[in-house]
Design a protein around this motif. Structure first.
Motif, mmCIF file in Angstrom:
data_model
loop_
_atom_site.group_PDB
_atom_site.id
_atom_site.type_symbol
_atom_site.label_atom_id
_atom_site.label_comp_id
_atom_site.label_asym_id
_atom_site.label_seq_id
_atom_site.Cartn_x
_atom_site.Cartn_y
_atom_site.Cartn_z
ATOM 1 N N LYS A 54 0.975 -1.241 0.011
ATOM 2 C CA LYS A 54 0.020 0.009 -0.007
ATOM 3 C C LYS A 54 0.827 1.207 -0.054
ATOM 4 O O LYS A 54 0.610 2.193 -0.656
ATOM 5 N N SER A 103 2.687 1.630 -3.339
ATOM 6 C CA SER A 103 1.490 1.994 -4.296
ATOM 7 C C SER A 103 1.485 3.593 -4.180
ATOM 8 O O SER A 103 1.217 4.495 -5.189
ATOM 9 N N LEU A 113 -1.776 -6.494 -2.982
ATOM 10 C CA LEU A 113 -2.142 -6.576 -1.621
ATOM 11 C C LEU A 113 -2.656 -7.992 -0.931
ATOM 12 O O LEU A 113 -2.317 -8.477 -0.068
#
Length: 210
Positions: free
Chosen positions: A101, A104, A165
């Motif tokens: 996360k 990204s 993820l």
């Protein structure tokens, strides 16, 4: 005033960062009005700074010192070169302790810095930006996660992040922190790891089937 004006250095387009603060300080000490500071600023311009003034501000009958300073500062405001920002984006990789996360978000922020532009001639199509972001995100992932994402072959950045993820979570389940596992749970963990390994083998075999 004339003596200080003669002493005050000429300035070019890259010197406004020094010029305007210095002029304001000297103006305050000398008791100059903004009208007088505007006259001095106009007299001391040369190079591209003078060209910009003559092309866009010289005929402005309502030009004030603050308006002049803002216009010149905005015009010559330095921005990082495209090559520098693109270099940061293209070399981005997921750090060892960085989760999917966070990576990204970081790579998306880098892409916005180097691909967003106010210039009509430098605007990049949304589809191209999406493809470039998708490619960079996947190539920058940790090797074990990247392999699984490549097999999934996501068609968008959002899809790639979502799948990465899920892969990351599956690795967390298969390889939890041993410091927090009790002896009672060890057999269950081994069973999960064995099942996960078999699943990966099946995925690779399926992907290699013509």
């Amino acid at each position: 005033m004339l003596l200080l004006c003669r002493w005050y250095p000429l300035y070019r387009e890259k010197m406004f960062v020094i010029f305007f603060p210095s002029l304001s300080q000297i103006g305050q000490l000398s008791g100059w009005s903004h009208s007088q500071m505007l006259i001095i600023a106009k007299l001391k311009m040369e190079g591209n700074a003078r060209k910009v003034y003559e092309a866009s501000l010289q005929n402005d009958k309502e030009l004030t010192y603050e308006k002049f300073k803002e216009a010149m500062t905005s015009h010559f405001k330095e921005t990082p070169p495209f090559a520098t920002e693109f270099g940061k984006f293209s070399s981005a990789v997921q750090f060892e302790f960085e989760n999917v996360k966070d990576f990204s978000i970081r790579v998306q922020g880098l892409s916005q810095k180097c691909l967003e532009s106010d210039s009509e001639n430098e605007k990049v199509s949304e589809s191209f930006k999406e493809k470039l972001l998708l490619s960079k995100f996947i190539s920058g992932l940790k090797a074990n996660i990247r392999a699984q994402v490549l097999i999934a072959d996501p068609s968008s950045f959002a899809e790639a992040v979502d799948f990465a993820l899920r892969v990351e979570r599956s690795f967390d389940v298969a390889s939890p922190n041993v410091n927090f596992i009790s002896q009672t749970d060890s057999n269950a963990v081994e069973g999960v790891k064995d099942g996960f390994t078999k699943t990966l083998d099946l995925v690779f075999k399926t992907a290699g089937t013509p």
